[in-house]
Design a protein around this motif. Structure first.
Motif, PDB file in Angstrom:
ATOM      1  N   GLY A  24     -15.886  71.278   3.114  1.00  0.00           N
ATOM      2  CA  GLY A  24     -15.929  69.823   3.075  1.00  0.00           C
ATOM      3  C   GLY A  24     -15.489  69.360   1.703  1.00  0.00           C
ATOM      4  O   GLY A  24     -14.850  70.090   0.953  1.00  0.00           O
ATOM      5  N   PHE A  25     -15.837  68.148   1.355  1.00  0.00           N
ATOM      6  CA  PHE A  25     -15.588  67.673  -0.011  1.00  0.00           C
ATOM      7  C   PHE A  25     -16.593  66.573  -0.314  1.00  0.00           C
ATOM      8  O   PHE A  25     -16.311  65.384  -0.184  1.00  0.00           O
ATOM      9  CB  PHE A  25     -14.156  67.162  -0.181  1.00  0.00           C
ATOM     10  N   PRO A  26     -17.814  66.966  -0.727  1.00  0.00           N
ATOM     11  CA  PRO A  26     -18.846  65.969  -1.001  1.00  0.00           C
ATOM     12  C   PRO A  26     -18.415  65.030  -2.126  1.00  0.00           C
ATOM     13  O   PRO A  26     -17.586  65.380  -2.969  1.00  0.00           O
ATOM     14  CB  PRO A  26     -20.057  66.818  -1.427  1.00  0.00           C
ATOM     15  N   ARG A  27     -19.031  63.856  -2.162  1.00  0.00           N
ATOM     16  CA  ARG A  27     -18.737  62.917  -3.238  1.00  0.00           C
ATOM     17  C   ARG A  27     -19.140  63.537  -4.581  1.00  0.00           C
ATOM     18  O   ARG A  27     -19.915  64.501  -4.647  1.00  0.00           O
ATOM     19  CB  ARG A  27     -19.450  61.597  -3.007  1.00  0.00           C
ATOM     20  N   ALA A  28     -18.617  62.947  -5.658  1.00  0.00           N
ATOM     21  CA  ALA A  28     -18.796  63.532  -6.988  1.00  0.00           C
ATOM     22  C   ALA A  28     -20.268  63.700  -7.353  1.00  0.00           C
ATOM     23  O   ALA A  28     -20.659  64.724  -7.936  1.00  0.00           O
ATOM     24  CB  ALA A  28     -18.097  62.662  -8.029  1.00  0.00           C
ATOM     25  N   GLU A  32      -8.156  72.316  -1.363  1.00  0.00           N
ATOM     26  CA  GLU A  32      -8.698  73.671  -1.333  1.00  0.00           C
ATOM     27  C   GLU A  32     -10.098  73.691  -0.713  1.00  0.00           C
ATOM     28  O   GLU A  32     -10.410  74.556   0.119  1.00  0.00           O
ATOM     29  CB  GLU A  32      -8.742  74.155  -2.778  1.00  0.00           C
ATOM     30  N   TRP A  33     -10.938  72.761  -1.122  1.00  0.00           N
ATOM     31  CA  TRP A  33     -12.288  72.663  -0.552  1.00  0.00           C
ATOM     32  C   TRP A  33     -12.213  72.555   0.971  1.00  0.00           C
ATOM     33  O   TRP A  33     -12.890  73.305   1.692  1.00  0.00           O
ATOM     34  CB  TRP A  33     -12.991  71.414  -1.082  1.00  0.00           C
ATOM     35  N   MET A  44     -18.967  75.734  -8.611  1.00  0.00           N
ATOM     36  CA  MET A  44     -20.300  76.087  -8.153  1.00  0.00           C
ATOM     37  C   MET A  44     -20.386  76.220  -6.637  1.00  0.00           C
ATOM     38  O   MET A  44     -21.021  77.132  -6.108  1.00  0.00           O
ATOM     39  CB  MET A  44     -21.316  75.048  -8.647  1.00  0.00           C
ATOM     40  N   ALA A  45     -19.741  75.317  -5.908  1.00  0.00           N
ATOM     41  CA  ALA A  45     -19.931  75.267  -4.463  1.00  0.00           C
ATOM     42  C   ALA A  45     -19.176  76.349  -3.710  1.00  0.00           C
ATOM     43  O   ALA A  45     -19.394  76.527  -2.512  1.00  0.00           O
ATOM     44  CB  ALA A  45     -19.523  73.897  -3.926  1.00  0.00           C
ATOM     45  N   ALA A  94     -18.166  71.480 -11.418  1.00  0.00           N
ATOM     46  CA  ALA A  94     -18.478  70.888 -10.121  1.00  0.00           C
ATOM     47  C   ALA A  94     -17.343  70.991  -9.121  1.00  0.00           C
ATOM     48  O   ALA A  94     -17.554  70.807  -7.919  1.00  0.00           O
ATOM     49  CB  ALA A  94     -18.871  69.417 -10.302  1.00  0.00           C
ATOM     50  N   GLY A  95     -16.111  71.281  -9.586  1.00  0.00           N
ATOM     51  CA  GLY A  95     -14.978  71.413  -8.678  1.00  0.00           C
ATOM     52  C   GLY A  95     -14.304  70.084  -8.382  1.00  0.00           C
ATOM     53  O   GLY A  95     -14.937  69.029  -8.418  1.00  0.00           O
TER      54      GLY A  95
END
Length: 330
Positions: A128-132, A121-122, A86-87, A115-116
């Motif tokens: 970034g890499f937001p929390r789950a 890769e992010w 999605m992101a 959700a990835g």
């Protein structure tokens, strides 16, 4: 059981040794082979930018570019991604892209969405890499934007992560009600709830124990939100290592290990190999049929199958078509 086939696209080191100028012909020729039959319902690609489990300079072809190309170069087979992150794209933009691809394909698109998870890769692409919990909230908001855009042709949504105001989605998808949504992932508290509320298809753990557990939890979420559990098609993905004999399975297994070994250390190779050896599509046709039949009896209605040698030979696919699919179809 219904059947989908993953196309090689490089993400899993499955185009190694093939000149990059021949990657698209390799992908498209296999897609056309599937398209010309009535055996496979769908073809699929992964939505990733870098190879896994380690990034490399081996090519990885982008999923939605492939969707558009496959839409224009096939006639029958349905087209999916397992699964779109999605992101990686604004959801309203993605709703528009999907509507256009649905038209190019004549109404054959599936929307796999999740959700990835691939952190490297992010970060490499600047997301970034937001929390789950944040990633899952982005998924939930994006799915609502999809549904509004495809239903009404316009979307207004003010959420924590996405904000659209009168965004127009014309043309609408050809498929009544919009592109079918596959909610991928087995998160027991959030992902399966989102699936209960919004999905026509789920895609989660393909082991007998895992599939049975996730199915029971999905049923509970459906009861909680007032959804019809029986209207959601449950699917799983399978890595195929198939041979006419156990000796042939071992030979193919060793060849795959050798291809991976030139790109990653032994621990990572072993982890990748466990994703074949410990899964239901490993073995002779008789062994694979037995394991998948047990899953079918637990409600598995649709399998999507990955053949690591598909870019190099269609012999394993042909064996699967002759010896496995007839025993499971229907």
């Amino acid at each position: 059981m219904r059947f989908g086939l993953f196309l090689p696209q490089g993400w899993r080191f499955d185009l190694v040794g093939i000149d990059e100028s021949q990657h698209w012909p390799t992908i498209s020729n296999l897609a056309r082979r599937v398209d010309g039959q009535d055996l496979w319902e769908s073809v699929w690609v992964y939505d990733h930018f870098h190879t896994t489990p380690v990034p490399s300079e081996e090519a990885t072809h982008e999923a939605w570019s492939l969707m558009a190309a496959l839409a224009a170069s096939t006639d029958r087979v349905r087209l999916g991604q397992m699964c779109t992150c999605m992101a990686y794209r604004n959801p309203m933009y993605l709703a528009k892209v999907a509507a256009t691809v649905d038209h190019i394909s004549g109404g054959r698109l599936e929307m796999g969405i999740g959700a990835g998870w691939y952190e490297h890769e992010w970060r490499a692409y600047g997301y970034g890499f937001p929390r789950a919990g944040v990633r899952l909230k982005m998924l939930e908001e994006g799915v609502q934007i999809f549904q509004q855009a495809w239903r009404d042709g316009v979307a207004t949504f003010h959420g924590e992560h996405y904000d659209v105001d009168g965004a127009i989605c014309r043309p609408l998808p050809l498929q009544p009600g919009g592109v079918p949504l596959w909610i991928a992932g087995g998160g027991e508290k959030v992902t399966l709830r989102i699936a209960a509320e919004h999905a026509r298809y789920t895609n989660f753990d393909g082991t007998l124990e895992g599939f049975t557990r996730k199915s029971a939890l999905l049923r509970e979420h459906c009861e909680a939100v007032g959804a019809d559990f029986d209207q959601i098609t449950r699917t799983s993905n399978y890595n195929v290592m198939l041979g006419a004999s156990e000796a042939e399975v071992a030979q193919k297994f060793e060849a795959h290990a050798a291809r991976l070994s030139s790109h990653m250390d032994s621990d990572k190779v072993e982890k990748q190999l466990r994703g074949f050896r410990d899964m239901p599509a490993f073995g002779t046709p008789e062994q694979v049929v037995e394991k998948l039949t047990a899953l079918r009896e637990q409600g598995l209605a649709y399998g999507i199958f990955y053949f690591p040698d598909a870019a190099y030979t269609t012999e394993t696919i042909a064996l699967f078509e002759r010896e496995v699919m007839p025993a499971l179809a229907g």
